[in-house]
Design an enzyme around this catalytic site. Structure first.
Site, mmCIF file in Angstrom:
data_model
loop_
_atom_site.group_PDB
_atom_site.id
_atom_site.type_symbol
_atom_site.label_atom_id
_atom_site.label_comp_id
_atom_site.label_asym_id
_atom_site.label_seq_id
_atom_site.Cartn_x
_atom_site.Cartn_y
_atom_site.Cartn_z
ATOM 1 N N GLU A 106 0.759 -1.367 -0.006
ATOM 2 C CA GLU A 106 0.029 0.012 0.104
ATOM 3 C C GLU A 106 0.769 1.333 -0.168
ATOM 4 O O GLU A 106 0.783 2.084 0.856
ATOM 5 C CB GLU A 106 -1.038 0.085 1.290
ATOM 6 N N GLU A 214 -5.897 -10.415 -1.404
ATOM 7 C CA GLU A 214 -6.618 -10.693 0.115
ATOM 8 C C GLU A 214 -8.174 -10.529 -0.519
ATOM 9 O O GLU A 214 -8.740 -9.772 0.156
ATOM 10 C CB GLU A 214 -6.233 -9.328 0.640
ATOM 11 N N ASP A 216 -11.876 -10.768 -0.259
ATOM 12 C CA ASP A 216 -13.205 -10.881 0.483
ATOM 13 C C ASP A 216 -14.456 -10.129 0.011
ATOM 14 O O ASP A 216 -14.198 -9.053 -0.306
ATOM 15 C CB ASP A 216 -13.027 -10.855 2.131
HETATM 16 O O1 9MR Z 1 -6.695 -9.106 8.223
HETATM 17 C C1 9MR Z 1 -5.530 -8.348 9.171
HETATM 18 C C2 9MR Z 1 -6.050 -7.836 10.717
HETATM 19 O O2 9MR Z 1 -5.993 -9.088 11.225
HETATM 20 C C3 9MR Z 1 -4.910 -7.143 11.163
HETATM 21 O O3 9MR Z 1 -5.424 -6.589 12.416
HETATM 22 C C4 9MR Z 1 -4.632 -5.872 10.290
HETATM 23 C C5 9MR Z 1 -3.542 -5.106 10.986
HETATM 24 O O4 9MR Z 1 -2.213 -5.524 11.085
HETATM 25 O O5 9MR Z 1 -4.263 -6.275 8.866
HETATM 26 C C6 9MR Z 1 -5.167 -7.070 8.220
HETATM 27 O O6 9MR Z 1 -4.654 -7.353 6.994
HETATM 28 C C7 9MR Z 1 -4.407 -6.301 6.217
HETATM 29 C C8 9MR Z 1 -3.419 -6.746 5.257
HETATM 30 O O7 9MR Z 1 -2.119 -6.974 6.076
HETATM 31 C C9 9MR Z 1 -3.123 -5.608 4.348
HETATM 32 N N1 9MR Z 1 -4.097 -5.107 3.634
HETATM 33 C C10 9MR Z 1 -5.452 -4.605 4.336
HETATM 34 C C11 9MR Z 1 -5.577 -5.827 5.257
HETATM 35 C C12 9MR Z 1 -6.815 -5.368 6.014
HETATM 36 O O8 9MR Z 1 -6.503 -4.426 7.015
#
Ligand code: 9MR
Length: 309
Positions: A106, A214, A216
């Protein structure tokens, strides 16, 4: 775990390989969670996607990083050093075992094509941080495919254009970039197959692999339709069909296995809609219509079919 090993050919850690999860202190690493996942995947013959080396949002950064940089006489030099160490330590540890790395996560603003001004890497190093991270990762594991992973591009054409331009600049500078991941969190808008296919083609046109990393698709998006589960299934099929139409689209990762475990149920924007039920298996690990739609899309794409009567 049985569903995870039986139904998927690729595995990625939701959190256990983030810098914050791995490094409680600048020179201290705890690989227990990450190792467990790697062992699990390799025991099942599954591909691994490493996620993620450098992410400035949410819990991506270690809690000590800002203090460490504030204390340095030359914060940019210290950051370069920390990035080099982190990459060598983590990518080096799993060299030859992790097929793909989301090296950078990102880099762009949530709703714009500009660099995110809150991004500590960009603040201190400018765009050079991308090249640095890629070069270090390549040195640590020349066989790993290195990705930039970005969010919310699927329905923001300007942001997607900016991502392509960014990749072109990185490639023009000769940095080892091999793929672009589109995260595919479709909680604001359902996927549009044609748009997604076009975006995947534009990534492939750069000679890069494209992946949905990712995915969903929450059920409440379809609340106003007569059969939300069927509409969700169609949306999943649309994403798979978009990828299947592009030879360099090399994988789709769903962001979780079952509906009882999804980040969306605790995320500030989507928690109010809980249960979001965005995945392929329900909370009892039963396959949903979305699962069957995905299997059908994959079977339809096979050039030959085994027909049994
Ligand atoms: O799904 C992940 C969640 O459990 C964590 O709390 C969060 C913060 O680390 O990150 C989420 O995953 C993210 C991913 O690593 C990067 N893209 C966005 C995802 C959703 O926030």
């Amino acid at each position: 775990m049985q569903v995870a090993s039986r139904e998927f050919t690729s595995v990625t850690p939701e959190n256990s390989m983030k810098w914050r999860s791995l490094a409680p202190a600048p020179d201290e690493y705890d690989f227990s969670g990450a190792d467990q996942l790697v062992d699990f995947a390799l025991a099942n013959g599954q591909r691994l996607r490493g996620h993620t080396l450098f992410w400035h949002r949410l819990n991506g950064l270690p809690s000590w990083l800002h203090a460490e940089l504030d204390a340095a006489s030359d914060p940019a030099a210290r950051l370069r050093e920390l990035m080099a160490d982190h990459t060598a330590t983590v990518v080096g540890r799993y060299a030859g075992r992790i097929a793909q790395w989301d090296v950078i996560n990102e880099p762009l603003g949530i709703a714009s094509g500009d660099f995110d001004r809150e991004n500590i890497f960009y603040q201190l190093l400018g765009e050079e941080y991308l090249d640095l991270a890629l070069l270090h990762a390549h040195a640590a594991d020349p066989s790993a495919e290195l990705f930039i992973n970005e969010t919310f591009t699927e329905f923001q054409p300007q942001k997607f254009d900016a991502l392509i331009a960014l990749a072109q600049r990185v490639l023009a500078r000769g940095a080892p970039l091999h793929g672009i991941g589109l995260q595919g969190h479709f909680f604001l808008r359902a996927p549009d197959e044609a748009v997604l296919r076009d975006q995947l083609r534009r990534i492939a046109a750069l000679g890069l692999k494209a992946e949905i990393t990712e995915l969903d698709i929450p059920l409440p998006l379809f609340d106003t339709t007569p059969d939300p589960l069927a509409a969700q299934a169609q949306a999943y099929a649309d994403v798979f069909n978009a990828c299947l139409a592009v030879p360099l689209c090399s994988g789709i990762t769903v962001w979780g296995v079952d509906d009882a475990h999804t980040w969306l149920d605790s995320f500030v924007i989507t928690a109010g809609n809980a249960p979001n039920r965005p995945l392929l298996f329900d909370g009892q690990l039963q396959a949903k219509p979305a699962y069957h739609a995905v299997v059908d899309a994959l079977l339809d794409a096979v050039p030959w079919r085994i027909v049994s009567n």
